[in-house]
Design a protein around this motif. Structure first.
Motif, PDB file in Angstrom:
ATOM      1  N   ASN A  87      34.260  56.279  26.678  1.00 57.90           N
ATOM      2  CA  ASN A  87      35.334  56.909  27.257  1.00 57.90           C
ATOM      3  C   ASN A  87      36.420  56.839  28.135  1.00 57.90           C
ATOM      4  OD1 ASN A  87      34.538  59.333  26.201  1.00 57.90           O
ATOM      5  ND2 ASN A  87      32.820  59.496  26.589  1.00 57.90           N
ATOM      6  N   TYR A  88      36.011  55.349  28.778  1.00 59.32           N
ATOM      7  CA  TYR A  88      36.951  54.528  29.817  1.00 59.32           C
ATOM      8  C   TYR A  88      37.045  53.311  29.372  1.00 59.32           C
ATOM      9  CZ  TYR A  88      32.503  54.879  32.148  1.00 59.32           C
ATOM     10  OH  TYR A  88      31.606  54.125  32.940  1.00 59.32           O
ATOM     11  N   ARG A  89      37.707  52.127  30.397  1.00 54.14           N
ATOM     12  CA  ARG A  89      38.039  51.490  30.462  1.00 54.14           C
ATOM     13  C   ARG A  89      37.091  50.425  30.940  1.00 54.14           C
ATOM     14  NH1 ARG A  89      40.037  47.555  33.903  1.00 54.14           N
ATOM     15  NH2 ARG A  89      41.281  46.032  32.709  1.00 54.14           N
ATOM     16  N   GLN A  90      36.085  49.589  30.351  1.00 54.34           N
ATOM     17  CA  GLN A  90      34.983  48.783  30.475  1.00 54.34           C
ATOM     18  C   GLN A  90      33.742  49.881  30.653  1.00 54.34           C
ATOM     19  OE1 GLN A  90      35.581  46.401  33.909  1.00 54.34           O
ATOM     20  NE2 GLN A  90      37.751  45.247  33.142  1.00 54.34           N
ATOM     21  N   GLN A  91      33.840  51.119  30.174  1.00 54.87           N
ATOM     22  CA  GLN A  91      32.413  51.457  30.166  1.00 54.87           C
ATOM     23  C   GLN A  91      31.324  50.552  29.448  1.00 54.87           C
ATOM     24  OE1 GLN A  91      32.296  55.334  27.452  1.00 54.87           O
ATOM     25  NE2 GLN A  91      30.723  55.310  27.357  1.00 54.87           N
ATOM     26  N   PRO A  92      30.161  50.874  29.724  1.00 57.80           N
ATOM     27  CA  PRO A  92      29.230  50.077  29.151  1.00 57.80           C
ATOM     28  C   PRO A  92      28.863  50.342  27.975  1.00 57.80           C
ATOM     29  CG  PRO A  92      28.815  50.217  31.355  1.00 57.80           C
ATOM     30  CD  PRO A  92      30.094  50.830  30.697  1.00 57.80           C
TER      31      PRO A  92
ATOM     32  N   ALA B 182      22.547  35.445  31.925  1.00 58.30           N
ATOM     33  CA  ALA B 182      22.626  35.682  33.838  1.00 58.30           C
ATOM     34  C   ALA B 182      21.341  36.383  34.717  1.00 58.30           C
ATOM     35  CB  ALA B 182      24.176  35.574  34.518  1.00 58.30           C
ATOM     36  N   GLY B 183      20.994  35.884  35.562  1.00 54.83           N
ATOM     37  CA  GLY B 183      20.096  37.303  36.080  1.00 54.83           C
ATOM     38  C   GLY B 183      20.638  38.677  37.021  1.00 54.83           C
ATOM     39  N   THR B 184      21.650  38.550  37.059  1.00 56.92           N
ATOM     40  CA  THR B 184      22.057  39.618  37.447  1.00 56.92           C
ATOM     41  C   THR B 184      22.319  40.320  36.202  1.00 56.92           C
ATOM     42  OG1 THR B 184      24.345  38.677  37.054  1.00 56.92           O
ATOM     43  CG2 THR B 184      23.892  38.538  39.342  1.00 56.92           C
ATOM     44  N   ARG B 185      22.071  40.064  34.882  1.00 56.68           N
ATOM     45  CA  ARG B 185      22.734  40.715  33.783  1.00 56.68           C
ATOM     46  C   ARG B 185      21.565  40.721  33.155  1.00 56.68           C
ATOM     47  NH1 ARG B 185      28.421  42.274  32.253  1.00 56.68           N
ATOM     48  NH2 ARG B 185      29.156  41.491  33.830  1.00 56.68           N
ATOM     49  N   TRP B 186      20.556  40.292  33.751  1.00 57.45           N
ATOM     50  CA  TRP B 186      18.815  40.276  32.931  1.00 57.45           C
ATOM     51  C   TRP B 186      18.305  41.924  32.595  1.00 57.45           C
ATOM     52  CZ3 TRP B 186      15.793  37.181  30.273  1.00 57.45           C
ATOM     53  CH2 TRP B 186      15.014  37.200  29.966  1.00 57.45           C
TER      54      TRP B 186
ATOM     55  N   ASP C 211      27.033  32.637  36.125  1.00 57.79           N
ATOM     56  CA  ASP C 211      26.436  33.842  37.231  1.00 57.79           C
ATOM     57  C   ASP C 211      27.767  34.109  38.152  1.00 57.79           C
ATOM     58  OD1 ASP C 211      28.474  30.936  38.125  1.00 57.79           O
ATOM     59  OD2 ASP C 211      27.145  30.037  38.541  1.00 57.79           O
ATOM     60  N   ARG C 212      26.615  34.227  39.550  1.00 60.39           N
ATOM     61  CA  ARG C 212      28.388  34.877  40.321  1.00 60.39           C
ATOM     62  C   ARG C 212      29.740  34.145  39.930  1.00 60.39           C
ATOM     63  NH1 ARG C 212      24.080  37.869  44.228  1.00 60.39           N
ATOM     64  NH2 ARG C 212      22.800  38.728  42.129  1.00 60.39           N
ATOM     65  N   GLU C 213      29.483  32.958  40.644  1.00 56.52           N
ATOM     66  CA  GLU C 213      30.922  31.937  41.189  1.00 56.52           C
ATOM     67  C   GLU C 213      31.570  31.962  39.586  1.00 56.52           C
ATOM     68  OE1 GLU C 213      26.782  31.232  41.711  1.00 56.52           O
ATOM     69  OE2 GLU C 213      27.610  31.889  44.074  1.00 56.52           O
ATOM     70  N   GLY C 214      31.202  32.405  38.653  1.00 58.03           N
ATOM     71  CA  GLY C 214      31.869  32.047  37.261  1.00 58.03           C
ATOM     72  C   GLY C 214      31.536  31.082  35.712  1.00 58.03           C
ATOM     73  N   ASN C 215      30.609  29.788  36.375  1.00 57.12           N
ATOM     74  CA  ASN C 215      30.540  29.416  35.835  1.00 57.12           C
ATOM     75  C   ASN C 215      29.786  29.783  34.936  1.00 57.12           C
ATOM     76  OD1 ASN C 215      30.770  27.443  38.065  1.00 57.12           O
ATOM     77  ND2 ASN C 215      29.341  28.152  39.399  1.00 57.12           N
TER      78      ASN C 215
ATOM     79  N   THR D 152      26.826  40.313  19.509  1.00 56.05           N
ATOM     80  CA  THR D 152      26.398  39.514  20.083  1.00 56.05           C
ATOM     81  C   THR D 152      26.784  40.149  21.942  1.00 56.05           C
ATOM     82  OG1 THR D 152      27.257  38.151  18.810  1.00 56.05           O
ATOM     83  CG2 THR D 152      26.790  37.078  21.170  1.00 56.05           C
ATOM     84  N   LEU D 153      25.799  39.768  22.582  1.00 53.47           N
ATOM     85  CA  LEU D 153      26.561  39.786  24.411  1.00 53.47           C
ATOM     86  C   LEU D 153      27.747  39.349  24.523  1.00 53.47           C
ATOM     87  CD1 LEU D 153      23.183  39.151  26.037  1.00 53.47           C
ATOM     88  CD2 LEU D 153      23.964  41.005  25.706  1.00 53.47           C
ATOM     89  N   SER D 154      28.827  40.172  25.551  1.00 55.35           N
ATOM     90  CA  SER D 154      29.951  39.613  25.694  1.00 55.35           C
ATOM     91  C   SER D 154      29.372  38.583  26.923  1.00 55.35           C
ATOM     92  CB  SER D 154      30.211  40.485  27.327  1.00 55.35           C
ATOM     93  OG  SER D 154      31.139  40.158  27.918  1.00 55.35           O
ATOM     94  N   MET D 155      30.118  37.495  26.830  1.00 53.71           N
ATOM     95  CA  MET D 155      30.130  36.238  27.168  1.00 53.71           C
ATOM     96  C   MET D 155      29.886  36.768  29.020  1.00 53.71           C
ATOM     97  SD  MET D 155      30.142  34.104  25.407  1.00 53.71           S
ATOM     98  CE  MET D 155      30.083  32.280  26.563  1.00 53.71           C
ATOM     99  N   THR D 156      30.367  37.261  29.569  1.00 54.05           N
ATOM    100  CA  THR D 156      30.078  37.757  30.727  1.00 54.05           C
ATOM    101  C   THR D 156      29.118  37.723  31.108  1.00 54.05           C
ATOM    102  OG1 THR D 156      30.500  40.184  30.342  1.00 54.05           O
ATOM    103  CG2 THR D 156      32.492  39.196  31.024  1.00 54.05           C
TER     104      THR D 156
END
Length: 142
Positions: free
Chosen positions: A56-61, A114-118, A104-108, A96-100
């Motif tokens: 329904n909107y841009r970047q909606q999961p 990543a733990g932020t997406r676990w 990590d938080r620094e973009g590596n 497949t999951l998005s590459m984002t």
């Protein structure tokens, strides 16, 4: 010490008498209108929808088009990755999951999620054809 014994001698019998009186009065009803040990049938409010809903909107999961009721997602395990990790998605015919999710938080770029997406259910929820609980005037973006 003697004062505490005196208070106990008065309070304990009073509490017991009050409990006995409450039980003999009956009249205690459950909010659901049935006894505690009685099975109450519940209507299905919604059903899982196998067809994918549009976003329904841009970047909606994306919504999850299947049940995740028994999925384990904790610090040590993530059942979602058994199908959706890039190493398994092809064999399981799953998106497949998005590459984002592998940054990590620094973009590596990482080889693992990543733990932020676990914890997937922070953003992704099962889709359901459920009735609206409140009036809603939301309109999807173009």
């Amino acid at each position: 010490m003697r004062k505490n014994l005196l208070i106990s001698a008065i309070v304990v019998p009073t509490l017991l008498a009050t409990a006995a009186l409450a039980q003999s009065a009956g009249g205690v009803n459950s909010l659901r209108g049935a006894a505690v040990d009685e099975t109450v049938p519940v209507e299905d409010v919604f059903h899982q929808d196998e067809n994918r809903f549009t976003r329904n909107y841009r970047q909606q999961p994306p919504l999850v088009p299947h049940s995740i009721a028994q999925y384990q997602i904790d610090l040590k395990a993530n059942r979602c990755l058994s199908c959706h990790d890039w190493t398994n998605a092809g064999d399981r015919n799953a998106p497949t999951l998005s590459m984002t999710h592998y940054q990590d938080r620094e973009g590596n770029q990482l080889d693992v999620v990543a733990g932020t997406r676990w914890f997937c259910t922070q953003c992704h929820v099962p889709q359901a054809d459920a009735p609206a609980l409140v009036d809603n005037t939301f309109e999807a973006s173009n």
